[in-house]
Enzyme design. Structure first.
Site, PDB file in Angstrom:
ATOM      1  N   CYS A  15       9.494   7.688  31.168  1.00 10.86           N
ATOM      2  CA  CYS A  15      10.910   7.723  30.782  1.00 10.86           C
ATOM      3  C   CYS A  15      11.347   8.986  30.020  1.00 10.86           C
ATOM      4  O   CYS A  15      11.473  10.050  30.619  1.00 10.86           O
ATOM      5  CB  CYS A  15      11.233   6.457  29.994  1.00 10.86           C
ATOM      6  SG  CYS A  15      13.003   6.068  29.924  1.00 10.86           S
TER       7      CYS A  15
ATOM      8  N   LYS B 119       2.960   6.706  25.592  1.00 12.20           N
ATOM      9  CA  LYS B 119       4.130   7.607  25.592  1.00 12.20           C
ATOM     10  C   LYS B 119       4.126   8.545  24.385  1.00 12.20           C
ATOM     11  O   LYS B 119       4.046   8.105  23.236  1.00 12.20           O
ATOM     12  CB  LYS B 119       5.399   6.751  25.585  1.00 12.20           C
ATOM     13  CG  LYS B 119       6.695   7.475  25.862  1.00 12.20           C
ATOM     14  CD  LYS B 119       7.836   6.439  25.848  1.00 12.20           C
ATOM     15  CE  LYS B 119       9.180   6.993  26.242  1.00 12.20           C
ATOM     16  NZ  LYS B 119      10.262   6.011  25.956  1.00 12.20           N
TER      17      LYS B 119
ATOM     18  N   GLU C  97       9.239   1.018  33.246  1.00 12.94           N
ATOM     19  CA  GLU C  97       8.950   0.915  31.811  1.00 12.94           C
ATOM     20  C   GLU C  97       9.436  -0.440  31.308  1.00 12.94           C
ATOM     21  O   GLU C  97      10.421  -0.984  31.823  1.00 12.94           O
ATOM     22  CB  GLU C  97       9.709   2.025  31.071  1.00 12.94           C
ATOM     23  CG  GLU C  97       9.465   2.040  29.565  1.00 12.94           C
ATOM     24  CD  GLU C  97      10.333   3.091  28.851  1.00 12.94           C
ATOM     25  OE1 GLU C  97      11.446   3.361  29.319  1.00 12.94           O
ATOM     26  OE2 GLU C  97       9.874   3.611  27.830  1.00 12.94           O
TER      27      GLU C  97
HETATM   28  O1  KGT Z   1      10.814  -0.623  24.767  1.00 10.92           O
HETATM   29  C1  KGT Z   1      11.793  -0.949  25.432  1.00 10.92           C
HETATM   30  O2  KGT Z   1      12.507  -1.921  25.161  1.00 10.92           O
HETATM   31  C2  KGT Z   1      12.108  -0.147  26.636  1.00 10.92           C
HETATM   32  N1  KGT Z   1      11.994   1.229  26.367  1.00 10.92           N
HETATM   33  C3  KGT Z   1      13.018   2.017  26.593  1.00 10.92           C
HETATM   34  O3  KGT Z   1      14.057   1.571  27.032  1.00 10.92           O
HETATM   35  C4  KGT Z   1      12.859   3.473  26.313  1.00 10.92           C
HETATM   36  C5  KGT Z   1      12.836   3.704  24.842  1.00 10.92           C
HETATM   37  S1  KGT Z   1      14.087   2.828  23.936  1.00 10.92           S
HETATM   38  N2  KGT Z   1      13.921   4.148  26.968  1.00 10.92           N
HETATM   39  C6  KGT Z   1      13.923   5.432  27.219  1.00 10.92           C
HETATM   40  O4  KGT Z   1      13.001   6.173  26.902  1.00 10.92           O
HETATM   41  C7  KGT Z   1      15.184   5.940  27.920  1.00 10.92           C
HETATM   42  C8  KGT Z   1      15.332   7.440  27.913  1.00 10.92           C
HETATM   43  C9  KGT Z   1      16.690   7.830  28.302  1.00 10.92           C
HETATM   44  O5  KGT Z   1      17.531   7.041  28.661  1.00 10.92           O
HETATM   45  C10 KGT Z   1      17.022   9.274  28.284  1.00 10.92           C
HETATM   46  O6  KGT Z   1      16.120  10.119  28.178  1.00 10.92           O
HETATM   47  O7  KGT Z   1      18.215   9.570  28.372  1.00 10.92           O
END
Ligand code: KGT
Length: 288
Positions: free
Chosen positions: A156, A112, A40
């Site tokens: 994710c 997503k 991701e």
């Molecule tokens: O867009 C970006 O910069 C990258 N995207 C992410 O890092 C995404 C959304 S902030 N991360 C997750 O979904 C982690 C989930 C997780 O860690 C959990 O379910 O515990």
């Protein structure tokens, strides 16, 4: 048939991140891999204020275009999750999982569904509000036939919503891909357990490419990219070796990948021996 997952440390430098990924595509293809899944936010990890400037349209963006060219040149399938600039709102993106065929075409995209909006206490905690920069998707497309099997696409945080994977499994997925960037708080207790649970309950391979290390002074991810077999065991796992911070932008080979042989006969055998799908009591609990 060999599948692989990648583990990289993306920064705000889109060109360097693309170079990390094209290096992985080249090296995986040289080992006979037919499908390489990348993490991701492979295109960039940056402060939320930077997301509108750095997000690109899928059709014309530098990052996806470079990956498509390399996929075609190397003749392998490539999956990756990126920030897709939203046409309807220039300040927002979709968090889009893109599956590229070995001819360089985009075969399927998945936006997503579940956005990471959390306020967590303690060390490695903090407020994460993905919905500030990102529009949630509205659809869960069918799994895609690839040389390694039928791939269901998620991303994710979706890992915490088993109904999505069950729906893909019901529609024929042999493999479920979760390109990820897990946090340092949730990674150690949850990452492996969730991945293995999804593999066991769906009787499917799980591909779990991951971001690792320090992306900026304020952002770190857990890594542990892995592939889980349909019996729920880890069959490949990348070294727990984050690059030094700041990452060396001259080193385009800093990414890691690990491979596993996808055995679809074994998937069928497991499903026949333990016929969960025939035994489901959907009429009682009325989900998935
Ligand atoms: O867009 C970006 O910069 C990258 N995207 C992410 O890092 C995404 C959304 S902030 N991360 C997750 O979904 C982690 C989930 C997780 O860690 C959990 O379910 O515990």
């Amino acid at each position: 048939m060999l599948a692989a997952v990648g583990q990289i440390c993306s920064t705000a430098n889109v060109t360097h991140n693309a170079n990390l990924c094209t290096s992985l595509i080249r090296r995986a293809a040289a080992q006979g891999v037919k499908l390489l899944y990348l993490p991701e936010a492979a295109d960039f990890i940056a402060d939320p204020e930077e997301v509108p400037r750095l997000s690109e349209p899928l059709e014309s963006g530098e990052f996806v275009t470079k990956l498509r060219e390399q996929a075609k040149k190397s003749g392998i399938w490539v999956g990756v999750t990126v920030h897709e600039k939203a046409k309807e709102d220039a300040n927002k993106c979709y968090n889009t999982n893109v599956l590229i065929g070995d001819n360089g075409d985009i075969v399927q995209t998945y936006r997503k569904l579940h956005l990471l909006d959390v306020a967590q206490s303690g060390a490695n905690g903090g407020i994460m509000q993905e919905s500030k920069t990102t529009i949630a998707g509205k659809e869960l497309p069918d799994p895609v036939s690839t040389p390694v099997g039928k791939v269901g696409m998620l991303t994710c945080y979706d890992l915490r919503f088993p109904e999505a994977a069950l729906s893909l499994r019901r529609r024929g997925a042999d493999i479920i891909a979760y390109p990820s960037a897990f946090t340092m708080k949730t990674g150690p207790p949850h990452w492996e357990a969730l991945l293995r649970a999804r593999a066991i309950e769906n009787q499917a391979y799980v591909l779990a490419p991951a971001q690792i290390g320090e992306h900026s002074p304020s952002r770190q991810t857990y890594g542990h990219a892995m592939i889980i077999d349909p019996w729920g065991q880890i069959c490949a796992q990348a070294a727990d070796r984050p690059p030094k911070f700041p990452p060396d932008e001259k080193d385009v080979d800093a990414g890691l990948f690990v491979t596993a042989d996808i055995d679809l006969d074994w998937v069928q055998e497991i499903r026949q021996e333990m016929p969960l799908w025939e035994q489901r009591r959907g009429e009682v609990y009325n989900i998935a």
